[in-house]
Scaffold this motif. Sequence first.
Motif, short mmCIF file in Angstrom:
data_model
loop_
_atom_site.label_atom_id
_atom_site.label_comp_id
_atom_site.label_asym_id
_atom_site.label_seq_id
_atom_site.Cartn_x
_atom_site.Cartn_y
_atom_site.Cartn_z
N LEU A 177 6.53 10.25 6.94
CA LEU A 177 5.66 9.73 5.83
C LEU A 177 5.38 10.80 4.96
O LEU A 177 4.34 11.65 5.68
CB LEU A 177 4.81 8.78 6.47
N ALA A 229 1.12 6.85 -0.08
CA ALA A 229 2.02 7.34 0.84
C ALA A 229 3.46 6.59 0.80
O ALA A 229 3.53 5.66 0.26
CB ALA A 229 1.38 6.70 2.27
N GLN A 237 4.28 2.71 0.45
CA GLN A 237 3.64 2.20 1.44
C GLN A 237 2.23 1.44 1.22
O GLN A 237 1.95 0.77 1.69
CB GLN A 237 3.74 3.08 2.88
N TYR A 260 3.04 1.72 9.32
CA TYR A 260 4.33 2.44 9.45
C TYR A 260 4.56 2.89 10.69
O TYR A 260 3.86 3.77 11.22
CB TYR A 260 4.35 3.62 8.28
N VAL A 265 -1.43 3.33 7.90
CA VAL A 265 -1.19 4.27 6.59
C VAL A 265 -2.54 4.55 6.11
O VAL A 265 -2.57 5.65 5.68
CB VAL A 265 -0.36 3.59 5.70
#
Length: 338
Positions: A177, A229, A237, A260, A265
């Motif tokens: 990520l 993100a 995200q 995630y 996140v």
Amino acid sequence: MDIERLTLEEWGDALPATGYEVFHEPDALGVLDDHTDAELQLYGAFKGQQPVGLLPVFVDERSIGRTVLSPPVSFSVPRLGPILDPASPKRHKRERINRELTAGVIDAVGVGDRTTLFRMRCPIEYVDPRPYEWNDFSLEPKFTYVLDCEGETIESLMKGFSKSLRREMRKQDELDLSIEREGIESALRVYEDVVEQYRAHDDPPPISRPFLRDLLTSLDDELWRVYVARSPDGEYQSGVVTLYSPDLAYFWQGGVTATYEGVSVNSLLHRAILEDICSDPALESVTGYDLVGANTERLCEYKAKFNSDLRQYYVVESSGLEMSLAKSAYQTFSSALK
């Protein structure tokens, strides 16, 4: 000591180097003025040519009476209210400035009028609201969490976090990520998340899309950042919009719940923000991360995991039965003053 009405340019010249909130910035006040029907009135206390106190208010004339607010409602302004910047550190001089600024603005805006409702959410640094109590206003303490970042690294900060938060933040290196700083269009994507979350609770959005765009367009670039993100394919995200005063970074908009690969996140976004506060020379003056609020029980469980300081500020408001009735009337007609 003289109390003077100021222009936005004069206000900017009078601002001290530190000790004020991000929405005291003249560009932020100008955008607020553009987006509310109320009139922005800026007051300064001067000892000779030296500004020693400042107070912005928004005055709104209505058929049911007047409101004098600092900050105006429905713009997600954490705090506004008075700034004291005495030339002398002596307490008696600071208290005199505080009393005279209070009395001068009360007189200038006619707050003593029975049909005028006054409400002010004070800065963290404004620790002495007694002059308002002495003028028959009510005081209510409120709270926010501020994480002290001065002289810290991300690792030293994380040692104080809860075990679960620390564990999540440390998974950043294990995930594919990416967290990057992006621009206004990404801030508007974050805004969509916020709107959806509020609608899920049948609440109106805290700000409007045009206000967000105008605010970020008007503020200097160093006063805001958007952390986003994304997964390896570039899919959004989650994100956070942060604002900056000379002293504080503010967790302002975003941070809607998202995971995630089983990791929060938001925790990773906060880590990225804190890493910048601790290491980015452009944020050298910023010594704290304001999580913006510790007054809603359901939100405090997560925010408390940062082991931050519980900081108090004050809400000053017109008091008495008559004003309680007036406040109810304003809430009915404007859905404001929450």
